[in-house]
Design an enzyme around this catalytic site. Structure first.
Site, PDB file in Angstrom:
ATOM      1  N   ALA A  48       0.787  -1.236   0.000  1.00 53.81           N
ATOM      2  CA  ALA A  48       0.000   0.000   0.000  1.00 53.81           C
ATOM      3  C   ALA A  48       0.817   1.283   0.000  1.00 53.81           C
ATOM      4  O   ALA A  48       0.244   2.366  -0.005  1.00 53.81           O
ATOM      5  CB  ALA A  48      -0.904   0.005   1.236  1.00 53.81           C
ATOM      6  N   THR A  50       3.526   2.530  -2.020  1.00 55.24           N
ATOM      7  CA  THR A  50       4.056   3.209  -3.209  1.00 55.24           C
ATOM      8  C   THR A  50       3.294   2.739  -4.450  1.00 55.24           C
ATOM      9  O   THR A  50       2.489   1.814  -4.379  1.00 55.24           O
ATOM     10  CB  THR A  50       5.569   2.901  -3.424  1.00 55.24           C
ATOM     11  OG1 THR A  50       5.727   1.473  -3.517  1.00 55.24           O
ATOM     12  CG2 THR A  50       6.432   3.420  -2.285  1.00 55.24           C
ATOM     13  N   GLY A  51       3.561   3.380  -5.578  1.00 52.80           N
ATOM     14  CA  GLY A  51       3.084   2.908  -6.867  1.00 52.80           C
ATOM     15  C   GLY A  51       1.578   2.691  -6.940  1.00 52.80           C
ATOM     16  O   GLY A  51       0.789   3.504  -6.430  1.00 52.80           O
ATOM     17  N   GLU A  74       8.569  -1.200   4.623  1.00 53.81           N
ATOM     18  CA  GLU A  74       9.326   0.039   4.444  1.00 53.81           C
ATOM     19  C   GLU A  74      10.290   0.235   5.601  1.00 53.81           C
ATOM     20  O   GLU A  74      10.094  -0.296   6.691  1.00 53.81           O
ATOM     21  CB  GLU A  74       8.366   1.232   4.356  1.00 53.81           C
ATOM     22  CG  GLU A  74       7.387   1.174   3.182  1.00 53.81           C
ATOM     23  CD  GLU A  74       8.052   1.273   1.808  1.00 53.81           C
ATOM     24  OE1 GLU A  74       9.216   1.727   1.739  1.00 53.81           O
ATOM     25  OE2 GLU A  74       7.398   0.893   0.806  1.00 53.81           O
ATOM     26  N   ASP A 110       6.710  -8.199   6.651  1.00 53.66           N
ATOM     27  CA  ASP A 110       6.765  -9.069   5.478  1.00 53.66           C
ATOM     28  C   ASP A 110       5.404  -9.709   5.175  1.00 53.66           C
ATOM     29  O   ASP A 110       4.970 -10.638   5.858  1.00 53.66           O
ATOM     30  CB  ASP A 110       7.819 -10.153   5.713  1.00 53.66           C
ATOM     31  CG  ASP A 110       7.956 -11.079   4.517  1.00 53.66           C
ATOM     32  OD1 ASP A 110       7.353 -10.777   3.448  1.00 53.66           O
ATOM     33  OD2 ASP A 110       8.654 -12.104   4.643  1.00 53.66           O
ATOM     34  N   TYR A 234       9.984  -9.355 -20.911  1.00 56.57           N
ATOM     35  CA  TYR A 234       8.902  -9.220 -19.936  1.00 56.57           C
ATOM     36  C   TYR A 234       7.863 -10.342 -20.083  1.00 56.57           C
ATOM     37  O   TYR A 234       7.949 -11.356 -19.412  1.00 56.57           O
ATOM     38  CB  TYR A 234       8.236  -7.818 -19.979  1.00 56.57           C
ATOM     39  CG  TYR A 234       7.443  -7.622 -18.705  1.00 56.57           C
ATOM     40  CD1 TYR A 234       7.984  -6.967 -17.602  1.00 56.57           C
ATOM     41  CD2 TYR A 234       6.169  -8.187 -18.560  1.00 56.57           C
ATOM     42  CE1 TYR A 234       7.295  -6.873 -16.408  1.00 56.57           C
ATOM     43  CE2 TYR A 234       5.467  -8.105 -17.369  1.00 56.57           C
ATOM     44  CZ  TYR A 234       6.033  -7.440 -16.294  1.00 56.57           C
ATOM     45  OH  TYR A 234       5.345  -7.369 -15.117  1.00 56.57           O
ATOM     46  N   LEU A 272       4.647   2.179 -16.103  1.00 61.89           N
ATOM     47  CA  LEU A 272       4.913   3.429 -15.415  1.00 61.89           C
ATOM     48  C   LEU A 272       6.236   3.358 -14.687  1.00 61.89           C
ATOM     49  O   LEU A 272       6.697   2.269 -14.342  1.00 61.89           O
ATOM     50  CB  LEU A 272       3.807   3.686 -14.394  1.00 61.89           C
ATOM     51  CG  LEU A 272       2.533   4.292 -14.967  1.00 61.89           C
ATOM     52  CD1 LEU A 272       1.422   4.258 -13.948  1.00 61.89           C
ATOM     53  CD2 LEU A 272       2.797   5.738 -15.393  1.00 61.89           C
TER      54      LEU A 272
HETATM   55  P1  NAD Z   1       6.147  -0.604  -6.091  1.00 65.81           P
HETATM   56  O1  NAD Z   1       7.552  -1.021  -5.949  1.00 65.81           O
HETATM   57  O2  NAD Z   1       5.843   0.847  -6.221  1.00 65.81           O
HETATM   58  O3  NAD Z   1       5.271  -1.127  -4.837  1.00 65.81           O
HETATM   59  C1  NAD Z   1       5.536  -2.332  -4.203  1.00 65.81           C
HETATM   60  C2  NAD Z   1       4.820  -2.396  -2.864  1.00 65.81           C
HETATM   61  O4  NAD Z   1       5.055  -3.692  -2.282  1.00 65.81           O
HETATM   62  C3  NAD Z   1       5.305  -1.386  -1.819  1.00 65.81           C
HETATM   63  O5  NAD Z   1       4.199  -0.945  -1.057  1.00 65.81           O
HETATM   64  C4  NAD Z   1       6.239  -2.221  -0.934  1.00 65.81           C
HETATM   65  O6  NAD Z   1       6.370  -1.745   0.405  1.00 65.81           O
HETATM   66  C5  NAD Z   1       5.496  -3.533  -0.953  1.00 65.81           C
HETATM   67  N1  NAD Z   1       6.317  -4.701  -0.605  1.00 65.81           N
HETATM   68  C6  NAD Z   1       7.372  -5.227  -1.284  1.00 65.81           C
HETATM   69  N2  NAD Z   1       7.813  -6.346  -0.654  1.00 65.81           N
HETATM   70  C7  NAD Z   1       7.015  -6.519   0.428  1.00 65.81           C
HETATM   71  C8  NAD Z   1       6.943  -7.496   1.458  1.00 65.81           C
HETATM   72  N3  NAD Z   1       7.779  -8.534   1.512  1.00 65.81           N
HETATM   73  N4  NAD Z   1       6.006  -7.338   2.430  1.00 65.81           N
HETATM   74  C9  NAD Z   1       5.134  -6.294   2.414  1.00 65.81           C
HETATM   75  N5  NAD Z   1       5.141  -5.364   1.438  1.00 65.81           N
HETATM   76  C10 NAD Z   1       6.067  -5.471   0.462  1.00 65.81           C
HETATM   77  O7  NAD Z   1       5.576  -1.430  -7.303  1.00 65.81           O
HETATM   78  P2  NAD Z   1       4.429  -1.186  -8.396  1.00 65.81           P
HETATM   79  O8  NAD Z   1       5.085  -0.847  -9.672  1.00 65.81           O
HETATM   80  O9  NAD Z   1       3.331  -0.341  -7.871  1.00 65.81           O
HETATM   81  O10 NAD Z   1       3.925  -2.687  -8.557  1.00 65.81           O
HETATM   82  C11 NAD Z   1       2.764  -3.206  -7.964  1.00 65.81           C
HETATM   83  C12 NAD Z   1       2.177  -4.264  -8.883  1.00 65.81           C
HETATM   84  O11 NAD Z   1       1.776  -3.638 -10.103  1.00 65.81           O
HETATM   85  C13 NAD Z   1       3.151  -5.370  -9.266  1.00 65.81           C
HETATM   86  O12 NAD Z   1       2.460  -6.600  -9.338  1.00 65.81           O
HETATM   87  C14 NAD Z   1       3.589  -4.969 -10.663  1.00 65.81           C
HETATM   88  O13 NAD Z   1       4.028  -6.040 -11.446  1.00 65.81           O
HETATM   89  C15 NAD Z   1       2.304  -4.385 -11.190  1.00 65.81           C
HETATM   90  N6  NAD Z   1       2.446  -3.529 -12.387  1.00 65.81           N
HETATM   91  C16 NAD Z   1       3.431  -2.576 -12.465  1.00 65.81           C
HETATM   92  C17 NAD Z   1       3.559  -1.812 -13.626  1.00 65.81           C
HETATM   93  C18 NAD Z   1       4.629  -0.749 -13.763  1.00 65.81           C
HETATM   94  O14 NAD Z   1       4.912  -0.330 -14.877  1.00 65.81           O
HETATM   95  N7  NAD Z   1       5.208  -0.279 -12.672  1.00 65.81           N
HETATM   96  C19 NAD Z   1       2.646  -1.986 -14.684  1.00 65.81           C
HETATM   97  C20 NAD Z   1       1.639  -2.926 -14.556  1.00 65.81           C
HETATM   98  C21 NAD Z   1       1.550  -3.696 -13.396  1.00 65.81           C
HETATM   99 NA    NA Z   2       2.298  -0.811  -5.059  1.00 67.99          NA
END
Ligand code: NAD
Ligand code: NA
Length: 395
Positions: A48, A50-51, A74, A110, A234, A272
Site C-alpha cells: 500500500a 508506493t506505486g 518500508e 513481510d 517481460y 509506469l
Molecule cells: P512498487 O515497488 O511501487 O510497490 C511495491 C509495494 O510492495 C510497496 O508498497 C512495498 O512496500 C510492498 N512490498 C514489497 N515487498 C514486500 C513485502 N515482503 N512485504 C510487504 N510489502 C512489500 O511497485 P508497483 O510498480 O506499484 O507494482 C505493484 C504491482 O503492479 C506489481 O504486481 C507490478 O508487477 C504491477 N504492475 C506494475 C507496472 C509498472 O509499470 N510499474 C505496470 C503494470 C503492473
Molecule cells: Na504498489
C-alpha cells in the site's frame, strides 16, 4: 536535516518527507476532483505504500470514503537517515485520512509471512469486522516461503534464447545494446514463487478462514503485458510466467469465493516509472518513448489516474468489462495500435544523440526522482526538514 538525492544504480538511497507529502496531497486532490465513486467501504491494500498500491489506497479512501488498512515493507527513519519513501507516503496518507475523518491504520512487515497475515486478520476483526475489497499490489525481488523458510529470488530473463536489444541508462541518457542470457526452469520456478499468485491465494485463504470477507467481496491483483518490443524480457520471459500464474490464480480464488458471491480479478495496468519497473532492462527506454507518444496524444496517465479509472470505469461501474482471458484492461491506451506503431517507429531511431528529442527522458527522470520525493514542484529542498516522521496508525 537537508536531504539530497543520493542514487546508486537504479535506486535512490535517500528520500524527502516534504516531497512525499506533496505527492500524496496531489494524488488526493486528483481523486477528489474526479468526484465520488460508489465503491468499496472497507479495504485492505497489500503493498500500500508506493506505486499502484498507494494509488489504490488513496482512491478507496478519498474516492469512496473507505476505511483502509495498508500492509507494506518500508524502512523507518533513524536520526540523520531518512526513511524509505513508502514510509513517508504512508505517514502523510494517514495524516490526511484522519483529518478527513477516515479510518486508516498500517502494518509494516513481510506480507509473505504467516505472522503478518495473522496480525492483519486480528486488526480487521477488532476494527472493521468484514472487508469488501483486497488489493494485492506487491512487487518484490525476494520471498521467504512461509512454510519452508526457504528464500527465493526472482529474475528478469528472456526464455527464447539470448535477447539483444537497446536500453537506456536514464541517469546519463546513454543508449546502448545489451544482451541477456536466457533463464532456465529453475529461474522460472523461482520467479513464479516470488511474483506469481501463491501468496495472493494464501492471503485470501487466511481472510476467508477467519470469516472477515463480506458478501460480494472483490479482490484485485495487478499485472502487465506490454509491447512486442519488450515481450522477450517481460511477458515471454521469467516474469511473464509469474504473471501467467497470477492471472490463473484469479480463477482459483473466484472458485473459492462462490458462497460469498465474491470475485477475484487481475487488472492489467500500463507501464509506469516505479521502483520496481526501473530495475527491468529495456523497459526504461520503452517507457521514455511511450511517455513521449502518450503525452503528445493526450493519453498519458500516472498511477493515480490509472487506478481512479480502474475503480470508476471498471471495478465499480455497472458492468466490469474484461478481455477474452477475463482480465480487466486499463492498459488499453498504451496498447492502442497508433500508440504502439509510433513507439516502434521511434525505437529504431533512438540513440544517445536522438533520444532527448525523440523520447521523454526528462519525464522519466523527473518521475523517477518524484518517487523519492525529489524534484517535486513547490518544495524548497534547501530547507531543513525533520526526517523522524511517525506513521500515526502504525500497529
Ligand atoms: P512498487 O515497488 O511501487 O510497490 C511495491 C509495494 O510492495 C510497496 O508498497 C512495498 O512496500 C510492498 N512490498 C514489497 N515487498 C514486500 C513485502 N515482503 N512485504 C510487504 N510489502 C512489500 O511497485 P508497483 O510498480 O506499484 O507494482 C505493484 C504491482 O503492479 C506489481 O504486481 C507490478 O508487477 C504491477 N504492475 C506494475 C507496472 C509498472 O509499470 N510499474 C505496470 C503494470 C503492473
Ligand atoms: Na504498489
Amino acid at each position: 536535516m537537508i536531504i539530497e538525492p543520493r542514487t546508486r544504480g537504479f535506486i535512490c538511497l535517500t528520500s524527502h518527507p516534504k516531497g512525499c507529502e506533496q505527492n500524496v496531497i496531489d494524488q488526493i486532490e486528483y481523486v477528489t476532483s474526479k468526484g465520488e465513486i460508489e465503491g468499496p467501504k472497507k479495504v485492505l491494500v497489500i503493498g500500500a505504500s508506493t506505486g499502484f498500491g498507494l494509488a489504490s489506497r488513496i482512491t478507496s479512501a478519498f474516492g469512496s470514503n473507505a476505511s483502509t488498512i495498508g500492509v507494506f515493507l518500508e524502512k523507518p527513519p533513524t536520526e540523520g537517515r531518512p526513511a524509505s519513501p513508502g514510509w513517508y507516503n504512508s505517514a502523510y496518507f494517514e495524516e490526511q485520512a484522519h483529518k478527513a475523518g477516515l479510518y486508516a491504520k498500517s502494518i509494516n512487515g513481510d506480507a509473505f509471512s504467516h505472522e503478518i497475515k495473522k496480525q492483519t486478520v486480528d486488526l480487521i476483526k477488532a476494527d472493521l469486522g468484514k472487508i469488501d475489497l483486497v488489493i494485492y499490489s506487491l512487487a518484490s525481488p525476494v520471498r521467504v516461503h512461509p512454510d519452508s523458510g526457504e528464500k527465493f529470488k526472482s529474475v528478469l530473463k528472456p526464455l527464447e534464447g539470448v535477447f539483444t536489444n537497446n536500453t537506456v541508462d536514464f541517469h546519463t541518457g546513454v543508449v546502448s545494446e545489451i544482451s541477456i542470457e536466457p533463464g532456465n526452469q529453475e529461474d522460472i520456478d523461482n520467479t513464479v514463487t516470488v511474483m506469481g499468485g501463491e501468496d495472493w491465494g494464501f492471503w485470501i485463504d487466511a481472510l476467508q478462514e477467519a470469516d472477515v470477507l463480506a458478501p460480494g467481496f472483490k479482490t484485485v491483483a495487478y499485472s502487465y503485458i506490454g509491447s512486442e518490443l519488450t515481450e522477450a524480457v517481460y511477458r515471454k520471459g521469467t516474469i511473464g510466467r509469474a504473471k501467467d500464474h497470477l492471472e490463473a490464480t484469479a480463477f482459483t480464488i473466484t472458485d473459492k469465493l462462490k458462497a460469498l458471491e465474491g470475485k477475484a480479478y487481475v487488472s492489467v495496468n500500463k507501464a509506469l516509472v516505479t521502483q520496481a519497473s526501473s530495475a527491468i532492462p529495456v523497459i526504461p527506454l520503452y517507457i521514455s518513448l511511450l511517455y513521449k507518444v502518450m503525452k503528445e496524444k493526450g493519453l498519458h496517465e500516472g498511477c493515480i489516474e490509472q487506478i481512479q479509472r480502474l475503480f470508476s470505469e471498471r471495478l465499480y461501474a455497472e458492468t466490469t468489462e474484461t478481455d477474452e482471458k477475463g482480465r480487466i484492461r486499463v492498459d488499453d491506451w498504451e496498447m492502442r495500435d497508433d500508440v504502439q506503431a509510433e513507439v516502434a517507429r521511434l525505437w529504431k531511431e533512438a540513440t544517445t544523440e536522438t533520444l532527448p528529442t525523440l523520447g521523454d527522458l526528462e519525464g522519466y527522470n523527473t518521475d523517477f526522482f518524484n518517487l523519492f520525493g525529489f524534484k517535486v514542484e513547490g518544495i524548497d529542498y534547501d530547507e531543513d526538514v525533520n526526517e523522524m516522521v511517525e506513521i500515526p496508525g502504525l500497529q
